[in-house]
Design a protein around this motif. Structure first.
Motif, PDB file in Angstrom:
ATOM      1  N   PRO A  66       0.804  -1.298  -0.045  1.00  0.00           N
ATOM      2  CA  PRO A  66      -0.014  -0.149  -0.084  1.00  0.00           C
ATOM      3  C   PRO A  66       0.887   1.218  -0.024  1.00  0.00           C
ATOM      4  CG  PRO A  66      -0.058  -1.197   2.292  1.00  0.00           C
ATOM      5  CD  PRO A  66       0.552  -2.103   1.125  1.00  0.00           C
ATOM      6  N   ASP A  67       1.874   1.322   0.632  1.00  0.00           N
ATOM      7  CA  ASP A  67       2.905   2.364   0.573  1.00  0.00           C
ATOM      8  C   ASP A  67       3.233   2.808  -0.979  1.00  0.00           C
ATOM      9  OD1 ASP A  67       2.678   2.325   3.311  1.00  0.00           O
ATOM     10  OD2 ASP A  67       4.578   1.740   3.932  1.00  0.00           O
ATOM     11  N   ARG A  68       3.606   1.965  -1.608  1.00  0.00           N
ATOM     12  CA  ARG A  68       4.078   1.907  -2.848  1.00  0.00           C
ATOM     13  C   ARG A  68       2.762   2.337  -3.896  1.00  0.00           C
ATOM     14  NH1 ARG A  68       7.166   3.593  -6.994  1.00  0.00           N
ATOM     15  NH2 ARG A  68       7.043   2.511  -8.797  1.00  0.00           N
ATOM     16  N   VAL A  69       1.770   1.753  -3.623  1.00  0.00           N
ATOM     17  CA  VAL A  69       0.410   2.314  -4.225  1.00  0.00           C
ATOM     18  C   VAL A  69       0.507   3.901  -3.909  1.00  0.00           C
ATOM     19  CG1 VAL A  69      -1.885   2.058  -4.399  1.00  0.00           C
ATOM     20  CG2 VAL A  69      -0.401   0.044  -4.205  1.00  0.00           C
ATOM     21  N   ARG A  70       0.384   4.390  -2.590  1.00  0.00           N
ATOM     22  CA  ARG A  70       0.258   5.799  -2.511  1.00  0.00           C
ATOM     23  C   ARG A  70       1.203   6.654  -3.038  1.00  0.00           C
ATOM     24  NH1 ARG A  70      -1.984   4.469   2.239  1.00  0.00           N
ATOM     25  NH2 ARG A  70      -0.206   3.460   2.929  1.00  0.00           N
ATOM     26  N   GLN A  71       2.458   6.041  -2.975  1.00  0.00           N
ATOM     27  CA  GLN A  71       3.517   6.834  -3.943  1.00  0.00           C
ATOM     28  C   GLN A  71       3.454   6.969  -5.410  1.00  0.00           C
ATOM     29  OE1 GLN A  71       7.044   4.624  -4.185  1.00  0.00           O
ATOM     30  NE2 GLN A  71       8.425   6.140  -3.235  1.00  0.00           N
ATOM     31  N   VAL A  72       2.764   5.712  -6.067  1.00  0.00           N
ATOM     32  CA  VAL A  72       2.619   6.014  -7.414  1.00  0.00           C
ATOM     33  C   VAL A  72       1.333   6.935  -7.536  1.00  0.00           C
ATOM     34  CG1 VAL A  72       1.506   4.709  -9.435  1.00  0.00           C
ATOM     35  CG2 VAL A  72       3.298   3.396  -7.864  1.00  0.00           C
ATOM     36  N   LEU A  73       0.500   6.808  -6.988  1.00  0.00           N
ATOM     37  CA  LEU A  73      -0.789   7.667  -7.048  1.00  0.00           C
ATOM     38  C   LEU A  73      -0.332   9.030  -7.042  1.00  0.00           C
ATOM     39  CD1 LEU A  73      -3.597   5.889  -5.532  1.00  0.00           C
ATOM     40  CD2 LEU A  73      -3.033   5.752  -7.952  1.00  0.00           C
ATOM     41  N   ASP A  74       0.392   9.306  -5.860  1.00  0.00           N
ATOM     42  CA  ASP A  74       0.841  10.717  -5.656  1.00  0.00           C
ATOM     43  C   ASP A  74       1.622  11.270  -6.813  1.00  0.00           C
ATOM     44  OD1 ASP A  74      -0.359  10.806  -3.267  1.00  0.00           O
ATOM     45  OD2 ASP A  74       1.533  10.811  -2.280  1.00  0.00           O
ATOM     46  N   ALA A  80       0.070  14.494 -13.705  1.00  0.00           N
ATOM     47  CA  ALA A  80      -1.003  15.094 -14.253  1.00  0.00           C
ATOM     48  C   ALA A  80      -1.268  16.688 -14.317  1.00  0.00           C
ATOM     49  CB  ALA A  80      -2.275  14.427 -13.744  1.00  0.00           C
ATOM     50  N   VAL A  81      -0.962  17.100 -13.041  1.00  0.00           N
ATOM     51  CA  VAL A  81      -0.888  18.642 -13.018  1.00  0.00           C
ATOM     52  C   VAL A  81       0.200  19.050 -14.029  1.00  0.00           C
ATOM     53  CG1 VAL A  81      -0.609  20.409 -11.439  1.00  0.00           C
ATOM     54  CG2 VAL A  81      -2.085  18.537 -10.559  1.00  0.00           C
ATOM     55  N   GLY A  82       1.128  18.628 -13.894  1.00  0.00           N
ATOM     56  CA  GLY A  82       2.447  19.034 -14.850  1.00  0.00           C
ATOM     57  C   GLY A  82       1.942  19.142 -16.035  1.00  0.00           C
ATOM     58  N   ASN A  83       1.177  17.947 -16.631  1.00  0.00           N
ATOM     59  CA  ASN A  83       0.894  18.029 -18.073  1.00  0.00           C
ATOM     60  C   ASN A  83      -0.596  18.583 -18.412  1.00  0.00           C
ATOM     61  OD1 ASN A  83       2.596  16.106 -19.782  1.00  0.00           O
ATOM     62  ND2 ASN A  83       2.602  15.315 -17.541  1.00  0.00           N
ATOM     63  N   PRO A  86      -6.671  16.986 -15.498  1.00  0.00           N
ATOM     64  CA  PRO A  86      -7.249  17.056 -14.064  1.00  0.00           C
ATOM     65  C   PRO A  86      -6.627  15.809 -13.337  1.00  0.00           C
ATOM     66  CG  PRO A  86      -9.001  17.105 -15.649  1.00  0.00           C
ATOM     67  CD  PRO A  86      -7.716  16.867 -16.700  1.00  0.00           C
ATOM     68  N   PRO A  87      -6.013  16.059 -12.120  1.00  0.00           N
ATOM     69  CA  PRO A  87      -5.323  15.139 -11.558  1.00  0.00           C
ATOM     70  C   PRO A  87      -6.417  13.952 -10.873  1.00  0.00           C
ATOM     71  CG  PRO A  87      -5.399  16.896 -10.219  1.00  0.00           C
ATOM     72  CD  PRO A  87      -5.876  17.358 -11.554  1.00  0.00           C
ATOM     73  N   GLU A  88      -7.751  14.240 -10.852  1.00  0.00           N
ATOM     74  CA  GLU A  88      -8.561  13.182 -10.554  1.00  0.00           C
ATOM     75  C   GLU A  88      -8.827  12.098 -11.547  1.00  0.00           C
ATOM     76  OE1 GLU A  88      -9.606  17.268  -8.903  1.00  0.00           O
ATOM     77  OE2 GLU A  88      -9.292  16.409 -10.711  1.00  0.00           O
ATOM     78  N   VAL A  89      -8.806  12.429 -12.755  1.00  0.00           N
ATOM     79  CA  VAL A  89      -8.641  11.657 -14.029  1.00  0.00           C
ATOM     80  C   VAL A  89      -7.718  10.681 -13.833  1.00  0.00           C
ATOM     81  CG1 VAL A  89      -9.068  11.423 -16.518  1.00  0.00           C
ATOM     82  CG2 VAL A  89     -10.302  13.267 -15.365  1.00  0.00           C
ATOM     83  N   ALA A  90      -6.445  11.285 -13.654  1.00  0.00           N
ATOM     84  CA  ALA A  90      -5.238  10.490 -13.700  1.00  0.00           C
ATOM     85  C   ALA A  90      -5.394   9.204 -12.379  1.00  0.00           C
ATOM     86  CB  ALA A  90      -4.055  11.243 -13.669  1.00  0.00           C
ATOM     87  N   VAL A  91      -5.713  10.122 -11.196  1.00  0.00           N
ATOM     88  CA  VAL A  91      -5.691   9.035 -10.090  1.00  0.00           C
ATOM     89  C   VAL A  91      -6.646   8.059 -10.311  1.00  0.00           C
ATOM     90  CG1 VAL A  91      -5.945   9.246  -7.590  1.00  0.00           C
ATOM     91  CG2 VAL A  91      -4.505  10.826  -8.569  1.00  0.00           C
ATOM     92  N   GLY A  92      -7.936   8.344 -10.545  1.00  0.00           N
ATOM     93  CA  GLY A  92      -9.023   7.627 -10.740  1.00  0.00           C
ATOM     94  C   GLY A  92      -8.465   6.299 -11.826  1.00  0.00           C
ATOM     95  N   THR A  93      -8.132   6.739 -12.858  1.00  0.00           N
ATOM     96  CA  THR A  93      -7.623   5.743 -13.981  1.00  0.00           C
ATOM     97  C   THR A  93      -6.605   4.722 -13.163  1.00  0.00           C
ATOM     98  OG1 THR A  93      -8.025   7.382 -15.747  1.00  0.00           O
ATOM     99  CG2 THR A  93      -6.456   5.376 -16.315  1.00  0.00           C
ATOM    100  N   TYR A  94      -5.460   5.329 -12.504  1.00  0.00           N
ATOM    101  CA  TYR A  94      -4.510   4.424 -11.828  1.00  0.00           C
ATOM    102  C   TYR A  94      -5.022   3.734 -10.791  1.00  0.00           C
ATOM    103  CZ  TYR A  94      -0.590   5.287 -14.493  1.00  0.00           C
ATOM    104  OH  TYR A  94       0.620   5.133 -15.644  1.00  0.00           O
ATOM    105  N   ARG A  95      -6.020   4.066 -10.059  1.00  0.00           N
ATOM    106  CA  ARG A  95      -6.507   3.374  -9.067  1.00  0.00           C
ATOM    107  C   ARG A  95      -7.344   1.972  -9.613  1.00  0.00           C
ATOM    108  NH1 ARG A  95      -6.733   5.753  -4.105  1.00  0.00           N
ATOM    109  NH2 ARG A  95      -7.308   8.049  -3.861  1.00  0.00           N
ATOM    110  N   ALA A  96      -7.947   2.361 -10.732  1.00  0.00           N
ATOM    111  CA  ALA A  96      -8.441   1.182 -11.234  1.00  0.00           C
ATOM    112  C   ALA A  96      -7.309   0.220 -12.095  1.00  0.00           C
ATOM    113  CB  ALA A  96      -9.558   1.631 -12.441  1.00  0.00           C
ATOM    114  N   LEU A  97      -6.505   0.805 -12.637  1.00  0.00           N
ATOM    115  CA  LEU A  97      -5.534  -0.113 -13.347  1.00  0.00           C
ATOM    116  C   LEU A  97      -4.705  -0.788 -12.091  1.00  0.00           C
ATOM    117  CD1 LEU A  97      -3.470  -0.754 -15.721  1.00  0.00           C
ATOM    118  CD2 LEU A  97      -2.128   1.389 -14.802  1.00  0.00           C
TER     119      LEU A  97
END
Ligand SMILES: C=C(O[C@@H]1C=C(C(=O)O)C=C[C@H]1O)C(=O)O
Length: 122
Positions: A66-74, A80-83, A86-97
């Motif tokens: 779970p620590d690694r998952v948090r790190q990846v999502l952060d 996402a912000v840098g690109n 919307p960060p919510e779209v990227a984080v939601g997509t990665y959570r599902a992935l």
């Protein structure tokens, strides 16, 4: 969220009115199809790396990490912000992935254990 607007027209895009609505929708769907092809190729590559890494995991806690998952999502949120996405779209997509890849890893671990115990019985 702040008043940041993510949906501004991209610079250098078609001038408004250059193509009629349905034509432009068809064009943009073609762009999306091409992007999906590239995204899936990259996700397939990422999945292969996860599969290789899973071969070195021997327990469920390490699969879940779970620590690694948090790190990846952060990290993905920052990217996402840098690109300008919307960060919510990227984080939601990665959570599902990551949910699916965790399921895949648990299946791989279970299969390896089953094969090992079948080997012991012989
Ligand atoms: C790939 C790993 O395992 C899992 C999958 C992750 C991912 O797809 O990024 C992250 C954490 C784990 O749930 C890992 O441990 O790094």
């Amino acid at each position: 969220m702040t008043d940041q607007h993510w949906f501004a027209a991209p610079a250098g895009g078609e001038p408004a009115g250059a193509a009629d609505g349905p034509t432009r929708i068809a064009e943009l769907r073609g762009v999306i199809d091409h992007l999906d092809q590239r995204i899936i190729a990259l996700l397939a590559e990422r999945t292969r790396v996860v599969q290789e890494l899973t071969a070195h995991k021997t327990d469920e806690a390490t699969v879940r990490s779970p620590d690694r998952v948090r790190q990846v999502l952060d990290r993905v949120s920052d990217l996402a912000v840098g690109n300008g996405m919307p960060p919510e779209v990227a984080v939601g997509t990665y959570r599902a992935l990551i949910d699916e890849l965790t399921r895949m890893q648990l299946d791989m671990l279970a299969a390896r254990r089953a094969a090992a115990s079948a080997g012991e019985e012989r």
